[in-house]
Write a protein that holds these residues in place. Structure first.
Motif, PDB file in Angstrom:
ATOM      1  N   GLY A   1       0.741  -1.162   0.232  1.00 42.60           N
ATOM      2  CA  GLY A   1      -0.063   0.062  -0.026  1.00 42.60           C
ATOM      3  C   GLY A   1       0.863   1.258  -0.052  1.00 42.60           C
ATOM      4  O   GLY A   1       1.985   1.366  -0.064  1.00 42.60           O
TER       5      GLY A   1
ATOM      6  N   GLN B   1      -3.040   4.769   2.962  1.00 43.36           N
ATOM      7  CA  GLN B   1      -3.507   3.918   4.334  1.00 43.36           C
ATOM      8  C   GLN B   1      -3.435   4.726   5.415  1.00 43.36           C
ATOM      9  O   GLN B   1      -3.915   4.676   6.624  1.00 43.36           O
ATOM     10  CB  GLN B   1      -2.928   2.678   4.398  1.00 43.36           C
ATOM     11  CG  GLN B   1      -1.522   2.912   4.717  1.00 43.36           C
ATOM     12  CD  GLN B   1      -0.574   1.467   4.545  1.00 43.36           C
ATOM     13  OE1 GLN B   1      -0.958   0.588   5.271  1.00 43.36           O
ATOM     14  NE2 GLN B   1       0.038   1.537   3.529  1.00 43.36           N
TER      15      GLN B   1
ATOM     16  N   ARG C   1     -14.527  -4.810   0.362  1.00 43.28           N
ATOM     17  CA  ARG C   1     -13.078  -4.896   0.206  1.00 43.28           C
ATOM     18  C   ARG C   1     -12.495  -3.867  -0.967  1.00 43.28           C
ATOM     19  O   ARG C   1     -11.686  -3.131  -0.847  1.00 43.28           O
ATOM     20  CB  ARG C   1     -12.581  -6.255  -0.073  1.00 43.28           C
ATOM     21  CG  ARG C   1     -12.892  -7.249   1.029  1.00 43.28           C
ATOM     22  CD  ARG C   1     -11.855  -8.614   0.756  1.00 43.28           C
ATOM     23  NE  ARG C   1     -12.256  -9.422   2.062  1.00 43.28           N
ATOM     24  CZ  ARG C   1     -13.136 -10.237   2.351  1.00 43.28           C
ATOM     25  NH1 ARG C   1     -14.407 -10.285   1.400  1.00 43.28           N
ATOM     26  NH2 ARG C   1     -13.153 -10.921   3.478  1.00 43.28           N
ATOM     27  N   ASP C   2     -13.197  -3.936  -2.166  1.00 42.18           N
ATOM     28  CA  ASP C   2     -12.888  -3.187  -3.178  1.00 42.18           C
ATOM     29  C   ASP C   2     -12.823  -1.680  -3.038  1.00 42.18           C
ATOM     30  O   ASP C   2     -11.987  -0.847  -3.374  1.00 42.18           O
ATOM     31  CB  ASP C   2     -13.807  -3.220  -4.464  1.00 42.18           C
ATOM     32  CG  ASP C   2     -13.536  -4.777  -5.016  1.00 42.18           C
ATOM     33  OD1 ASP C   2     -12.441  -5.228  -4.806  1.00 42.18           O
ATOM     34  OD2 ASP C   2     -14.470  -5.257  -5.771  1.00 42.18           O
TER      35      ASP C   2
ATOM     36  N   LYS D   1      -9.914  -0.755  -0.411  1.00 41.93           N
ATOM     37  CA  LYS D   1      -8.678  -0.675  -1.149  1.00 41.93           C
ATOM     38  C   LYS D   1      -8.602   0.467  -2.044  1.00 41.93           C
ATOM     39  O   LYS D   1      -7.561   1.299  -2.003  1.00 41.93           O
ATOM     40  CB  LYS D   1      -8.228  -2.083  -1.747  1.00 41.93           C
ATOM     41  CG  LYS D   1      -7.027  -2.071  -2.277  1.00 41.93           C
ATOM     42  CD  LYS D   1      -6.485  -3.397  -2.561  1.00 41.93           C
ATOM     43  CE  LYS D   1      -4.868  -3.641  -3.055  1.00 41.93           C
ATOM     44  NZ  LYS D   1      -4.646  -4.724  -3.047  1.00 41.93           N
ATOM     45  N   ARG D   2      -9.649   1.189  -2.595  1.00 41.24           N
ATOM     46  CA  ARG D   2      -9.492   1.957  -3.490  1.00 41.24           C
ATOM     47  C   ARG D   2      -9.205   3.587  -2.824  1.00 41.24           C
ATOM     48  O   ARG D   2      -8.786   4.290  -3.213  1.00 41.24           O
ATOM     49  CB  ARG D   2     -10.795   2.053  -4.338  1.00 41.24           C
ATOM     50  CG  ARG D   2     -10.860   3.071  -5.577  1.00 41.24           C
ATOM     51  CD  ARG D   2     -12.125   3.120  -6.117  1.00 41.24           C
ATOM     52  NE  ARG D   2     -12.735   1.755  -6.498  1.00 41.24           N
ATOM     53  CZ  ARG D   2     -14.038   1.505  -6.736  1.00 41.24           C
ATOM     54  NH1 ARG D   2     -14.803   2.499  -7.048  1.00 41.24           N
ATOM     55  NH2 ARG D   2     -14.519   0.324  -6.992  1.00 41.24           N
TER      56      ARG D   2
ATOM     57  N   VAL E   1      -4.861  -0.427   0.816  1.00 41.34           N
ATOM     58  CA  VAL E   1      -4.701  -1.790   1.247  1.00 41.34           C
ATOM     59  C   VAL E   1      -5.880  -2.373   1.510  1.00 41.34           C
ATOM     60  O   VAL E   1      -6.977  -1.852   1.655  1.00 41.34           O
ATOM     61  CB  VAL E   1      -3.844  -1.631   2.576  1.00 41.34           C
ATOM     62  CG1 VAL E   1      -2.548  -1.007   2.443  1.00 41.34           C
ATOM     63  CG2 VAL E   1      -4.739  -0.672   3.637  1.00 41.34           C
ATOM     64  N   SER E   2      -5.826  -3.451   1.739  1.00 37.94           N
ATOM     65  CA  SER E   2      -7.212  -4.160   2.186  1.00 37.94           C
ATOM     66  C   SER E   2      -7.460  -4.134   3.588  1.00 37.94           C
ATOM     67  O   SER E   2      -6.569  -3.740   4.385  1.00 37.94           O
ATOM     68  CB  SER E   2      -6.843  -6.138   1.844  1.00 37.94           C
ATOM     69  OG  SER E   2      -5.806  -6.196   2.990  1.00 37.94           O
TER      70      SER E   2
ATOM     71  N   THR F   1      -5.021  -5.983   5.708  1.00 35.07           N
ATOM     72  CA  THR F   1      -3.968  -5.207   6.117  1.00 35.07           C
ATOM     73  C   THR F   1      -4.013  -4.088   6.952  1.00 35.07           C
ATOM     74  O   THR F   1      -3.069  -3.891   7.831  1.00 35.07           O
ATOM     75  CB  THR F   1      -3.168  -5.197   4.448  1.00 35.07           C
ATOM     76  OG1 THR F   1      -2.992  -6.087   3.815  1.00 35.07           O
ATOM     77  CG2 THR F   1      -1.962  -4.201   4.802  1.00 35.07           C
ATOM     78  N   TYR F   2      -5.107  -3.263   6.706  1.00 34.85           N
ATOM     79  CA  TYR F   2      -5.142  -2.165   7.635  1.00 34.85           C
ATOM     80  C   TYR F   2      -5.346  -2.441   9.068  1.00 34.85           C
ATOM     81  O   TYR F   2      -4.805  -1.713   9.782  1.00 34.85           O
ATOM     82  CB  TYR F   2      -6.561  -1.573   7.049  1.00 34.85           C
ATOM     83  CG  TYR F   2      -6.728  -0.101   7.953  1.00 34.85           C
ATOM     84  CD1 TYR F   2      -6.053   1.219   7.549  1.00 34.85           C
ATOM     85  CD2 TYR F   2      -7.400  -0.006   9.047  1.00 34.85           C
ATOM     86  CE1 TYR F   2      -6.437   2.194   8.068  1.00 34.85           C
ATOM     87  CE2 TYR F   2      -7.725   1.038   9.721  1.00 34.85           C
ATOM     88  CZ  TYR F   2      -6.949   2.211   9.227  1.00 34.85           C
ATOM     89  OH  TYR F   2      -7.270   3.305   9.921  1.00 34.85           O
TER      90      TYR F   2
END
Length: 312
Positions: free
Chosen positions: A192, A196, A293-294, A297-298, A302-303, A306-307
Motif C-alpha cells: 500500500g 492508508q 473490500r474493493d 482498498k480503492r 490496502v485491504s 492489512t489495515y
C-alpha cells in the motif's frame, strides 16, 4: 564508494536527517565492505535542529562531488531557500547528481525549480500546501515515494526509510537492499501507499448549512442501503438540487461523501473491534464483502485485513 551528502537545512527534522545517515552507514556489500560514504552538510557552522543545535562536519562544498544528495524535512516548509543552497542544488543537478527529499524536504527541493513538470510527493498533511505553492508539480499525496530517475521524493517519517531502501536496491541490487532492510527491522517493500495513513474526515460543512441535518442523518444511518433518491427525499429536495448543493458545500457528490463516511467508520471498527471483515462491511452499509473490500482498498490503498494488522 558511493558518496551520499545529507543536507541539514535550518530547522531540519532530526528524524528525517538520521534516517539516511543510519541506513546508508550500516549498508554493507556482500564482501563486507561499506557501500556508502556519508557526509552531513550544512550552509552555516551551526544549524537549528529543534531540540538541539547541529554542527555539521561539511559545508555546501560537500555537495559538489556527491553521487546522491538527500534533503531531509524541515519544520517550516514555507521558509525561503537561501540563494547559496539553491545554486548548490542546481549545480549538482546539472552535473547529474541524484537528489532525493524526505517528507517536507520536498519543499526546499521544489523551490529550486528542479521538480517542475514532474510527479512528486510529501507528507500527506502538507500535500495540499505543496500543490498550492508549486502548481507546476504533479503532487501525489497517496504514495510512499516517487522515483523520477534523477529526482526522488518521499512522504513523511518512515517513508524516508522506504525511499532509502529503494535507492540501495537501485544502486546495489535486491540482496544488499534486503540485508539493509533486515538491519532496519522493516520490510523491503511495504504494502500500500500513504493513503492508508490518511484520516479520511468528512468534508467540512458549515454549521447551519442546508446540508447539516442531512449529513447528521447519513452519519447515523450508514448501515442502511441508501440511494440518491433516499437522500434527496430525506432532505426534501430533488436529486439534481441535492447534487448541486453537495458540490457547492462539500466539494463532492452525495454518494462519494457516503462512501468516504462508510470507509472512515470501517477504519474505526477495524482498529477498535475484533469483528470479522464481513461483519464490518455489513455494519457500514456495503452490500457484499467483495464490494466492501474493493471500496476500502480503492480509498486507503490496502485491504481491510492489512489495515487491521497495521493499526489494531
Amino acid at each position: 564508494m558511493h558518496a551520499v551528502a545529507v543536507l541539514a537545512l535550518d530547522q531540519v527534522i532530526p528524524f528525517d536527517l538520521s534516517t539516511p545517515v543510519e541506513v546508508f552507514t550500516r549498508t554493507r556489500l556482500p564482501d563486507g565492505r561499506r557501500a556508502y560514504q556519508i557526509r552531513v552538510c550544512a550552509e552555516r557552522e551551526e544549524t537549528d535542529a529543534g531540540a538541539f543545535t547541529l554542527r555539521a562536519p561539511w559545508g555546501l562544498e560537500g555537495l559538489r562531488d556527491a553521487d546522491t544528495i538527500i534533503v531531509p524535512g524541515v519544520a517550516d516548509p514555507s521558509a525561503p531557500l537561501s540563494p547559496s543552497v539553491r545554486d548548490a542544488l542546481r549545480s549538482a543537478a546539472a552535473e547529474g547528481t541524484r537528489i532525493a527529499s524526505i517528507c517536507s524536504g520536498t519543499f526546499p527541493l521544489a523551490a529550486t525549480g528542479l521538480l517542475d513538470g514532474l510527479r512528486a510527493t510529501t507528507h500527506w498533511r502538507a500535500a495540499g500546501t505543496l500543490a498550492a505553492m508549486y502548481p507546476e508539480i504533479d503532487v501525489d499525496p497517496d504514495v510512499l515515494y516517487v522515483d523520477n530517475g534523477q529526482f526522488l521524493t518521499s512522504a513523511g517519517a518512515a517513508a524516508g526509510l522506504d525511499l532509502c531502501l529503494h535507492m540501495i536496491r537501485r544502486d546495489y541490487g535486491s540482496a544488499v537492499a534486503a540485508d539493509a532492510a533486515r538491519l532496519s527491522v522493516t520490510p523491503l517493500e511495504r504494502e500500500g501507499g500513504q493513503a492508508q495513513f490518511i484520516v479520511h474526515d468528512y468534508p467540512p460543512t458549515p454549521q447551519g448549512s442546508a446540508l447539516e441535518a442531512l449529513l447528521t442523518w447519513l452519519s447515523d444511518n450508514l448501515s442502511r442501503d441508501l440511494t440518491l433518491a433516499d437522500m434527496a427525499a430525506q432532505s426534501g429536495t430533488s436529486s439534481r438540487t441535492l447534487i448541486r448543493r453537495f458540490r457547492e458545500q462539500t466539494g463532492t457528490t452525495p454518494l462519494q461523501w457516503l462512501h468516504r463516511a462508510r470507509v472512515r467508520q470501517a477504519q474505526h471498527l477495524l482498529e477498535t473491534t475484533e469483528h470479522s471483515v464481513e461483519r464490518i462491511g455489513a455494519q457500514v452499509g456495503f452490500g457484499s464483502p467483495t464490494t466492501f473490500r474493493d471500496r476500502f482498498k480503492r480509498t486507503t490503498g490496502v485491504s481491510p485485513q492489512t489495515y487491521r494488522r497495521t493499526f489494531s
